[in-house]
Design a protein around this motif. Structure first.
Motif, PDB file in Angstrom:
ATOM      1  N   LEU A 107      -2.925  -4.147   3.558  1.00  0.00           N
ATOM      2  CA  LEU A 107      -3.893  -3.257   2.939  1.00  0.00           C
ATOM      3  C   LEU A 107      -5.093  -4.128   2.579  1.00  0.00           C
ATOM      4  O   LEU A 107      -4.982  -5.039   1.751  1.00  0.00           O
ATOM      5  CB  LEU A 107      -3.301  -2.605   1.686  1.00  0.00           C
ATOM      6  N   LEU A 108      -6.242  -3.874   3.209  1.00  0.00           N
ATOM      7  CA  LEU A 108      -7.400  -4.755   3.116  1.00  0.00           C
ATOM      8  C   LEU A 108      -8.570  -4.053   2.441  1.00  0.00           C
ATOM      9  O   LEU A 108      -8.727  -2.834   2.541  1.00  0.00           O
ATOM     10  CB  LEU A 108      -7.826  -5.192   4.523  1.00  0.00           C
ATOM     11  N   LYS A 109      -9.415  -4.821   1.792  1.00  0.00           N
ATOM     12  CA  LYS A 109     -10.621  -4.242   1.213  1.00  0.00           C
ATOM     13  C   LYS A 109     -11.546  -3.771   2.337  1.00  0.00           C
ATOM     14  O   LYS A 109     -11.570  -4.341   3.431  1.00  0.00           O
ATOM     15  CB  LYS A 109     -11.326  -5.240   0.302  1.00  0.00           C
ATOM     16  N   PHE A 129      -7.782   0.076   5.385  1.00  0.00           N
ATOM     17  CA  PHE A 129      -8.888  -0.448   4.583  1.00  0.00           C
ATOM     18  C   PHE A 129      -9.084   0.453   3.372  1.00  0.00           C
ATOM     19  O   PHE A 129      -9.083   1.682   3.498  1.00  0.00           O
ATOM     20  CB  PHE A 129     -10.177  -0.494   5.402  1.00  0.00           C
ATOM     21  N   ILE A 130      -9.276  -0.164   2.210  1.00  0.00           N
ATOM     22  CA  ILE A 130      -9.421   0.622   0.997  1.00  0.00           C
ATOM     23  C   ILE A 130     -10.748   0.290   0.311  1.00  0.00           C
ATOM     24  O   ILE A 130     -11.056  -0.875   0.053  1.00  0.00           O
ATOM     25  CB  ILE A 130      -8.229   0.390   0.039  1.00  0.00           C
ATOM     26  N   PRO A 131     -11.584   1.308   0.047  1.00  0.00           N
ATOM     27  CA  PRO A 131     -12.837   1.068  -0.674  1.00  0.00           C
ATOM     28  C   PRO A 131     -12.562   0.894  -2.164  1.00  0.00           C
ATOM     29  O   PRO A 131     -11.665   1.531  -2.716  1.00  0.00           O
ATOM     30  CB  PRO A 131     -13.643   2.341  -0.400  1.00  0.00           C
ATOM     31  N   ARG A 132     -13.325   0.024  -2.793  1.00  0.00           N
ATOM     32  CA  ARG A 132     -13.090  -0.243  -4.211  1.00  0.00           C
ATOM     33  C   ARG A 132     -14.017   0.546  -5.130  1.00  0.00           C
ATOM     34  O   ARG A 132     -13.866   0.479  -6.348  1.00  0.00           O
ATOM     35  CB  ARG A 132     -13.237  -1.746  -4.469  1.00  0.00           C
ATOM     36  N   ASP A 133     -14.970   1.297  -4.564  1.00  0.00           N
ATOM     37  CA  ASP A 133     -15.939   1.999  -5.399  1.00  0.00           C
ATOM     38  C   ASP A 133     -15.969   3.502  -5.130  1.00  0.00           C
ATOM     39  O   ASP A 133     -16.923   4.189  -5.505  1.00  0.00           O
ATOM     40  CB  ASP A 133     -17.341   1.411  -5.185  1.00  0.00           C
ATOM     41  N   ASN A 134     -14.936   4.020  -4.476  1.00  0.00           N
ATOM     42  CA  ASN A 134     -14.880   5.446  -4.150  1.00  0.00           C
ATOM     43  C   ASN A 134     -13.442   5.915  -4.341  1.00  0.00           C
ATOM     44  O   ASN A 134     -12.590   5.678  -3.494  1.00  0.00           O
ATOM     45  CB  ASN A 134     -15.355   5.688  -2.717  1.00  0.00           C
ATOM     46  N   ARG A 135     -13.166   6.548  -5.473  1.00  0.00           N
ATOM     47  CA  ARG A 135     -11.782   6.891  -5.814  1.00  0.00           C
ATOM     48  C   ARG A 135     -11.173   7.873  -4.819  1.00  0.00           C
ATOM     49  O   ARG A 135     -10.012   7.728  -4.437  1.00  0.00           O
ATOM     50  CB  ARG A 135     -11.730   7.483  -7.229  1.00  0.00           C
ATOM     51  N   LEU A 142      -4.701   5.226   0.507  1.00  0.00           N
ATOM     52  CA  LEU A 142      -3.326   5.005   0.050  1.00  0.00           C
ATOM     53  C   LEU A 142      -2.365   5.987   0.707  1.00  0.00           C
ATOM     54  O   LEU A 142      -1.205   5.642   0.976  1.00  0.00           O
ATOM     55  CB  LEU A 142      -3.254   5.109  -1.474  1.00  0.00           C
ATOM     56  N   ARG A 143      -2.836   7.193   0.987  1.00  0.00           N
ATOM     57  CA  ARG A 143      -1.991   8.144   1.721  1.00  0.00           C
ATOM     58  C   ARG A 143      -1.724   7.637   3.133  1.00  0.00           C
ATOM     59  O   ARG A 143      -0.610   7.746   3.648  1.00  0.00           O
ATOM     60  CB  ARG A 143      -2.633   9.534   1.748  1.00  0.00           C
ATOM     61  N   ARG A 144      -2.757   7.077   3.776  1.00  0.00           N
ATOM     62  CA  ARG A 144      -2.553   6.515   5.117  1.00  0.00           C
ATOM     63  C   ARG A 144      -1.600   5.315   5.054  1.00  0.00           C
ATOM     64  O   ARG A 144      -0.782   5.110   5.965  1.00  0.00           O
ATOM     65  CB  ARG A 144      -3.892   6.088   5.722  1.00  0.00           C
ATOM     66  N   ALA A 145      -1.700   4.525   3.986  1.00  0.00           N
ATOM     67  CA  ALA A 145      -0.790   3.390   3.828  1.00  0.00           C
ATOM     68  C   ALA A 145       0.649   3.877   3.692  1.00  0.00           C
ATOM     69  O   ALA A 145       1.568   3.290   4.286  1.00  0.00           O
ATOM     70  CB  ALA A 145      -1.201   2.566   2.606  1.00  0.00           C
TER      71      ALA A 145
END
Length: 249
Positions: A107-109, A129-135, A142-145
């Motif tokens: 799980l990457l930024k 890939f997970i954005p840190r500024d868009n909830r 996280l659902r894809r993870a």
């Protein structure tokens, strides 16, 4: 007192060579992995194993890093897990690719998606890939993870959210543990030690020979005697397990 400049020149020259090797080695193996991925109709197992058996050992060797792995016997690698590890250095990813005996996803930024070669490879391998500024976008990631883990993948997360600058272990962010809960996968604590000394997280590319230790703990269940754990409780239990591993417990 800083050493005289003439004493630093050999290290600067060596690090320049190591940086060039790192870039060319990474680009070469990723190009080959992506070619095999395309020729195999999108199969991912072989390109992922190339990261473990070819790319990561080469970079660790080029850095003069010796890898020690402990605790593999505690883990049944036929099961689904979300690995959670402390984060000291970018070389952590090499160490984990090499230490884990099955194909590994991360799980990457979101910023990593824009990095040439590395981002292309991660996207082709189905990493998240997970954005840190868009909830809202982070929740979708996280659902894809969780879907990835449900499909049988082993996922690795760095729940501190960034690399440690002082060697300490920051509180674990609970969001990443939602993927384990949704996928019904046990949480596997992993402690990394020595990576920050081999390749410090800040400043210019500066590699020094050293030992990187990867310690696997016992998998953590998703529920206790009183019922399921929520993600905050899982985050706290996982951090406590990683700290115990770093103490050698």
């Amino acid at each position: 007192m800083a050493p005289p400049a003439w004493r630093r020149w050999p290290w600067l020259a060596l690090n320049g060579v190591q940086l060039g090797f790192t870039l060319f080695w990474t680009a070469g193996w990723i190009c080959l992995a992506l070619l095999l991925h395309a020729l195999s109709g999108g199969a991912r197992r072989l390109p992922l194993r190339m990261a473990s058996r070819c790319w990561a050992p080469g970079l660790l060797g080029g850095a003069g890093a010796r890898l020690e792995v402990e605790g593999l016997e505690r883990v049944d690698w036929t099961r689904r897990y979300v690995l959670v590890a402390n984060h000291e250095s970018v070389i952590d990813i090499c160490a984990l690719f090499r230490a884990v005996p099955v194909p590994l996803h991360f799980l990457l930024k979101q910023e990593m998606a824009q990095v040439p070669f590395v981002g292309w490879y991660a996207r082709a391998m189905g990493m998240v890939f997970i954005p840190r500024d868009n909830r809202r976008a982070a929740t979708a990631s996280l659902r894809r993870a969780a879907d990835l883990v449900r499909g049988g993948a082993i996922l690795c997360v760095f729940p501190e959210g960034t690399r440690s600058r002082d060697g300490g272990v920051a509180p674990f962010k609970p969001g990443a543990f939602q993927a384990a809960i949704d996928a019904g996968a046990e949480v596997l604590p992993v402690a990394l030690e020595g990576a920050g000394a081999v390749l410090p997280p800040e400043g210019a590319f500066r590699v020094r020979p050293g030992t990187i230790r990867v310690r696997f703990g016992a998998p953590l269940p998703l529920a206790g005697a009183s019922g399921p754990y929520d993600r905050q409780a899982l985050a706290e239990r996982a951090r406590a397990a990683v700290l115990a591993l770093l103490r050698g417990a």
